[in-house]
Design a protein around this motif. Structure first.
Motif, PDB file in Angstrom:
ATOM      1  N   CYS A 221       0.847  -1.188   0.000  1.00 45.27           N
ATOM      2  CA  CYS A 221       0.000   0.000   0.000  1.00 45.27           C
ATOM      3  C   CYS A 221       0.882   1.237   0.000  1.00 45.27           C
ATOM      4  O   CYS A 221       1.988   1.221   0.555  1.00 45.27           O
ATOM      5  CB  CYS A 221      -0.910  -0.016   1.224  1.00 45.27           C
ATOM      6  N   LEU A 222       0.404   2.315  -0.603  1.00 46.95           N
ATOM      7  CA  LEU A 222       1.194   3.530  -0.757  1.00 46.95           C
ATOM      8  C   LEU A 222       1.087   4.478   0.424  1.00 46.95           C
ATOM      9  O   LEU A 222       1.668   5.570   0.408  1.00 46.95           O
ATOM     10  CB  LEU A 222       0.812   4.234  -2.070  1.00 46.95           C
ATOM     11  N   ASP A 223       0.320   4.100   1.438  1.00 46.26           N
ATOM     12  CA  ASP A 223       0.350   4.774   2.727  1.00 46.26           C
ATOM     13  C   ASP A 223       0.196   3.721   3.814  1.00 46.26           C
ATOM     14  O   ASP A 223      -0.051   2.545   3.516  1.00 46.26           O
ATOM     15  CB  ASP A 223      -0.712   5.871   2.846  1.00 46.26           C
ATOM     16  N   SER A 224       0.367   4.103   5.069  1.00 44.14           N
ATOM     17  CA  SER A 224       0.269   3.138   6.173  1.00 44.14           C
ATOM     18  C   SER A 224      -1.099   2.479   6.164  1.00 44.14           C
ATOM     19  O   SER A 224      -2.123   3.163   6.163  1.00 44.14           O
ATOM     20  CB  SER A 224       0.502   3.859   7.506  1.00 44.14           C
ATOM     21  N   CYS A 225      -1.112   1.155   6.165  1.00 39.80           N
ATOM     22  CA  CYS A 225      -2.364   0.430   5.953  1.00 39.80           C
ATOM     23  C   CYS A 225      -2.500  -0.732   6.926  1.00 39.80           C
ATOM     24  O   CYS A 225      -1.548  -1.484   7.126  1.00 39.80           O
ATOM     25  CB  CYS A 225      -2.411  -0.086   4.518  1.00 39.80           C
ATOM     26  N   PRO A 226      -3.705  -0.909   7.525  1.00 38.83           N
ATOM     27  CA  PRO A 226      -3.921  -1.999   8.476  1.00 38.83           C
ATOM     28  C   PRO A 226      -4.297  -3.331   7.832  1.00 38.83           C
ATOM     29  O   PRO A 226      -4.522  -4.307   8.548  1.00 38.83           O
ATOM     30  CB  PRO A 226      -5.080  -1.469   9.331  1.00 38.83           C
ATOM     31  N   ILE A 227      -4.355  -3.378   6.491  1.00 35.36           N
ATOM     32  CA  ILE A 227      -4.701  -4.619   5.786  1.00 35.36           C
ATOM     33  C   ILE A 227      -3.543  -5.104   4.916  1.00 35.36           C
ATOM     34  O   ILE A 227      -3.268  -6.300   4.848  1.00 35.36           O
ATOM     35  CB  ILE A 227      -5.968  -4.453   4.924  1.00 35.36           C
ATOM     36  N   ALA A 228      -2.858  -4.195   4.252  1.00 40.45           N
ATOM     37  CA  ALA A 228      -1.783  -4.572   3.328  1.00 40.45           C
ATOM     38  C   ALA A 228      -0.647  -5.287   4.055  1.00 40.45           C
ATOM     39  O   ALA A 228      -0.334  -4.974   5.198  1.00 40.45           O
ATOM     40  CB  ALA A 228      -1.244  -3.343   2.609  1.00 40.45           C
ATOM     41  N   ILE A 229      -0.031  -6.236   3.362  1.00 42.06           N
ATOM     42  CA  ILE A 229       1.100  -6.967   3.928  1.00 42.06           C
ATOM     43  C   ILE A 229       2.277  -6.028   4.159  1.00 42.06           C
ATOM     44  O   ILE A 229       2.950  -6.094   5.190  1.00 42.06           O
ATOM     45  CB  ILE A 229       1.508  -8.127   2.992  1.00 42.06           C
ATOM     46  N   THR A 230       2.544  -5.153   3.208  1.00 50.04           N
ATOM     47  CA  THR A 230       3.574  -4.120   3.363  1.00 50.04           C
ATOM     48  C   THR A 230       2.951  -2.778   3.017  1.00 50.04           C
ATOM     49  O   THR A 230       1.990  -2.709   2.240  1.00 50.04           O
ATOM     50  CB  THR A 230       4.798  -4.379   2.457  1.00 50.04           C
ATOM     51  N   SER A 231       3.496  -1.700   3.569  1.00 47.32           N
ATOM     52  CA  SER A 231       2.995  -0.375   3.215  1.00 47.32           C
ATOM     53  C   SER A 231       4.033   0.690   3.522  1.00 47.32           C
ATOM     54  O   SER A 231       5.036   0.426   4.190  1.00 47.32           O
ATOM     55  CB  SER A 231       1.649  -0.071   3.894  1.00 47.32           C
ATOM     56  N   ASP A 232       3.762   1.895   3.018  1.00 44.27           N
ATOM     57  CA  ASP A 232       4.738   2.985   3.077  1.00 44.27           C
ATOM     58  C   ASP A 232       4.501   3.856   4.305  1.00 44.27           C
ATOM     59  O   ASP A 232       3.514   4.600   4.381  1.00 44.27           O
ATOM     60  CB  ASP A 232       4.647   3.822   1.795  1.00 44.27           C
ATOM     61  N   ALA A 233       5.437   3.791   5.254  1.00 44.42           N
ATOM     62  CA  ALA A 233       5.339   4.555   6.496  1.00 44.42           C
ATOM     63  C   ALA A 233       5.613   6.043   6.288  1.00 44.42           C
ATOM     64  O   ALA A 233       5.493   6.828   7.234  1.00 44.42           O
ATOM     65  CB  ALA A 233       6.298   3.995   7.537  1.00 44.42           C
ATOM     66  N   ALA A 234       5.950   6.452   5.064  1.00 41.13           N
ATOM     67  CA  ALA A 234       6.142   7.873   4.796  1.00 41.13           C
ATOM     68  C   ALA A 234       4.828   8.638   4.887  1.00 41.13           C
ATOM     69  O   ALA A 234       4.821   9.862   5.092  1.00 41.13           O
ATOM     70  CB  ALA A 234       6.770   8.071   3.418  1.00 41.13           C
ATOM     71  N   PHE A 235       3.717   7.917   4.732  1.00 40.40           N
ATOM     72  CA  PHE A 235       2.392   8.527   4.805  1.00 40.40           C
ATOM     73  C   PHE A 235       1.566   7.812   5.874  1.00 40.40           C
ATOM     74  O   PHE A 235       1.556   6.575   5.939  1.00 40.40           O
ATOM     75  CB  PHE A 235       1.677   8.440   3.454  1.00 40.40           C
ATOM     76  N   ALA A 236       0.857   8.589   6.690  1.00 41.29           N
ATOM     77  CA  ALA A 236       0.033   8.020   7.760  1.00 41.29           C
ATOM     78  C   ALA A 236      -1.223   7.380   7.193  1.00 41.29           C
ATOM     79  O   ALA A 236      -1.558   7.537   6.018  1.00 41.29           O
ATOM     80  CB  ALA A 236      -0.341   9.117   8.756  1.00 41.29           C
ATOM     81  N   THR A 237      -1.933   6.649   8.032  1.00 36.02           N
ATOM     82  CA  THR A 237      -3.195   6.033   7.630  1.00 36.02           C
ATOM     83  C   THR A 237      -4.155   7.100   7.105  1.00 36.02           C
ATOM     84  O   THR A 237      -4.340   8.146   7.727  1.00 36.02           O
ATOM     85  CB  THR A 237      -3.855   5.302   8.812  1.00 36.02           C
TER      86      THR A 237
END
Length: 232
Positions: A184-200
């Motif tokens: 995911c391109l932002d912090s995500c509670p479902i995606a296996i990996t995601s980008d911590a540069a952007f908040a949920t």
């Protein structure tokens, strides 16, 4: 294409071919939650017709296949970086994954990545949180390229920030919701990996658009290989 990846993929193909009958039977029974395993011997879930993950434990990396979604050369996306084609959001991703997101999770565990599991689905959109977990370097390559391109170089954003991909984990949420989200391109509670540069939910709240770069990636529908590597 990188020679190392060719060797790894050929090895995986030979392993798969030698056990094709067994693999077919395993895939059939996987839908019934029986014991399907990956190349490391770990029990996994994998949809029928999903392309298996390639695990390179020596280099602490996981390789999956995906296709370029040319829609997002010119149309903005927000959240969906890589999503398994069999997931609910498979048509919304900038790269359409050919590998089951649940198998990606187990492969990352197998190479020693530590899941963050710090985000709660019920909090999504209510509070601004950042995904935690093992830091990962992500690269893209394809046949004939002979090099690896950092994932950050295939994405352009209306608000640029240094990419910070984390192994969020979220296996139970991924399994329950089957969105197919791998990255995911932002912090995500479902995606296996995601980008911590952007908040949920930050991409939505700030209306930050993401595109893929037509001047970097091959044409719409082209197959690429995505490498998830534990950051040093």
């Amino acid at each position: 294409m990188n020679k190392k990846i060719i060797i790894i993929l050929l090895s995986a193909f030979m392993f798969s071919s030698c056990g094709s009958k067994q693999s077919e039977e395993s895939n059939k029974s996987a839908s019934e939650n029986s014991q399907l395993t990956n190349s490391m011997g770990s029990v996994i879930l994998r949809d029928e017709n999903a392309v298996p993950v390639v695990i390179d434990n020596d280099n602490k990396e996981v390789i999956i296949e995906a296709t370029v979604n040319g829609k997002y050369f010119n149309t903005p996306s927000r959240h969906h970086g890589i999503v398994f084609k069999g997931g609910k959001y498979g048509d919304r991703a900038v790269l359409v994954g050919l590998t089951d997101e649940r198998e990606v999770y187990q492969a990352l565990i197998d190479i020693g990545a530590v899941a963050g599991n710090n985000l709660k689905l019920e909090d999504y959109g209510k509070v601004s949180e950042y995904v935690d977990g093992q830091k990962l370097d992500i690269f893209v390559t394809w046949d004939g390229l002979d090099k690896e391109i950092p994932f950050s170089e295939v994405i352009k954003s209306s608000e640029e920030r240094p990419i910070d991909v984390r192994f969020g984990g979220n296996f139970e949420a991924a399994k329950a919701n089957r969105t197919g989200c791998i990255l995911c391109l932002d912090s995500c509670p479902i995606a296996i990996t995601s980008d911590a540069a952007f908040a949920t939910a930050e991409l939505d709240s700030k209306k930050i658009d993401k595109y893929i770069r037509e001047d970097v990636l091959p044409a719409d529908g082209s197959k690429v290989y995505v490498i998830f590597r534990i950051a040093e």
